[in-house]
Design a protein around this motif. Structure first.
Motif, PDB file in Angstrom:
ATOM      1  N   SER A   1      -5.972  -0.101  -9.402  1.00 44.30           N
ATOM      2  CA  SER A   1      -4.915  -0.623  -8.538  1.00 44.30           C
ATOM      3  C   SER A   1      -4.917   0.027  -7.156  1.00 44.30           C
ATOM      4  O   SER A   1      -4.596  -0.631  -6.158  1.00 44.30           O
ATOM      5  N   THR A   2      -5.294   1.299  -7.089  1.00 44.23           N
ATOM      6  CA  THR A   2      -5.346   1.982  -5.790  1.00 44.23           C
ATOM      7  C   THR A   2      -6.401   1.351  -4.902  1.00 44.23           C
ATOM      8  O   THR A   2      -6.173   1.104  -3.703  1.00 44.23           O
TER       9      THR A   2
ATOM     10  N   SER B   1      -5.295  -2.183  -3.759  1.00 42.90           N
ATOM     11  CA  SER B   1      -4.272  -2.093  -2.707  1.00 42.90           C
ATOM     12  C   SER B   1      -4.916  -1.786  -1.363  1.00 42.90           C
ATOM     13  O   SER B   1      -4.529  -2.354  -0.330  1.00 42.90           O
TER      14      SER B   1
ATOM     15  N   ARG C   1      -6.589  -4.956  -0.054  1.00 41.55           N
ATOM     16  CA  ARG C   1      -5.609  -5.935   0.433  1.00 41.55           C
ATOM     17  C   ARG C   1      -5.001  -5.528   1.782  1.00 41.55           C
ATOM     18  O   ARG C   1      -4.506  -6.373   2.522  1.00 41.55           O
ATOM     19  N   GLU C   2      -5.035  -4.262   2.103  1.00 45.05           N
ATOM     20  CA  GLU C   2      -4.549  -3.801   3.400  1.00 45.05           C
ATOM     21  C   GLU C   2      -5.647  -3.862   4.466  1.00 45.05           C
ATOM     22  O   GLU C   2      -5.429  -4.344   5.575  1.00 45.05           O
TER      23      GLU C   2
END
Length: 275
Positions: free
Chosen positions: A57-58, A61, A64-65
């Motif tokens: 998940s890190t 994320s 996605r940024e």
């Protein structure tokens, strides 16, 4: 479980061939290129690995940024330069930039079909892999950057003649895709289809693109929607940049090659944003 087994099989094959998979872009390694020299389709394994690889998940994320931020900067440079139809070169440069940032991705070549909204009164748009002007080749190029199944920076900046670009996004970053079953007109100019059928050829896809059906079973076509336009992306091959980033001269925008765009514009902007 099936995908996990396939991932383990690919990893075992890489290990057997002494290919270090710990770094993004390992297709550039000597061991990988040695294998690719004897098996030109071996790059498919790199793409399959990216599709099957598990991402925490890190990492997701971060992607996605960073990816939308980088994509917007690069799109602005392309729009300012005014070049149209730069899908292959832009995809290659974006791929290298993402690799520099530790982001897994691979290039895709293929066809693109577009169904415009009814109010546009536009006929369906097609980037055919088989056309009279170029034989069988890549009609369009984009990236797969998990979790994004489609990353396309050039869909709007093509040489359209009927205002199609007003129904298309500046940048397409799509995680939400649906399976799509391509037909002959998605891949082949209808005039060619007509001529081949007159000659008695029924399966025109297999006749013109004999490897497509097998490839499509591994890398299937997908659809996504933007503002009532349906976009159908049909892979026909995977690809990768063919020169080290610092030496790449395939794309020059506003006086800068891709590596200089990264060093002079994108990297400082990322730092400023705290990436």
């Amino acid at each position: 479980m099936a995908s996990l087994r396939k991932l383990k099989e690919i990893e075992r094959d890489f290990s057997k061939k002494h290919i270090d998979i710990s770094k993004v872009g390992f297709y550039d390694s000597v061991a990988f290129m040695r294998e690719e020299h004897s098996n030109p389709s071996y790059l498919n394994n790199y793409a399959k690995y990216i599709h099957l690889k598990k991402y925490d998940s890190t990492y997701l994320s971060m992607v996605r940024e960073k990816v939308p931020f980088i994509a917007n900067l690069l799109f602005k440079e392309l729009k300012k330069d005014g070049r149209l139809g730069a899908c292959v070169d832009m995809s290659a440069i974006l791929s290298r930039i993402l690799e520099e940032e530790g982001i897994w991705n691979h290039m895709v070549f293929g066809s693109l079909s577009i169904d415009y909204p009814p109010e546009s009164q536009l006929k369906g748009g097609h980037f055919w892999c088989v056309d009279y002007t170029k034989g069988a080749t890549a009609a369009h190029a984009w990236l797969v950057v998990p979790p994004y199944q489609i990353v396309d920076l050039t869909i709007k900046l093509q040489p359209y003649s009927e205002g199609q670009n007003q129904y298309l996004p500046d940048i397409l970053l799509s995680e939400d895709v649906k399976p799509y079953t391509p037909v002959a007109k998605d891949l082949i100019n209808p005039k060619i289809i007509y001529d081949l059928q007159r000659e008695g050829i029924k399966d025109v896809i297999n006749h013109t693109l004999p490897q497509f059906k097998a490839f499509n079973s591994i890398f299937p076509a997908v659809s996504t929607v933007y503002s009532y336009s349906s976009l159908h992306y049909i892979p026909t091959s995977v690809s990768a940049p063919d020169a080290p980033f610092e030496q790449a001269v395939n794309l020059k925008l506003n006086g800068r090659y891709g590596y200089n765009i990264y060093v002079d514009i994108i990297k400082p902007a990322l730092k400023e944003q705290g990436f």
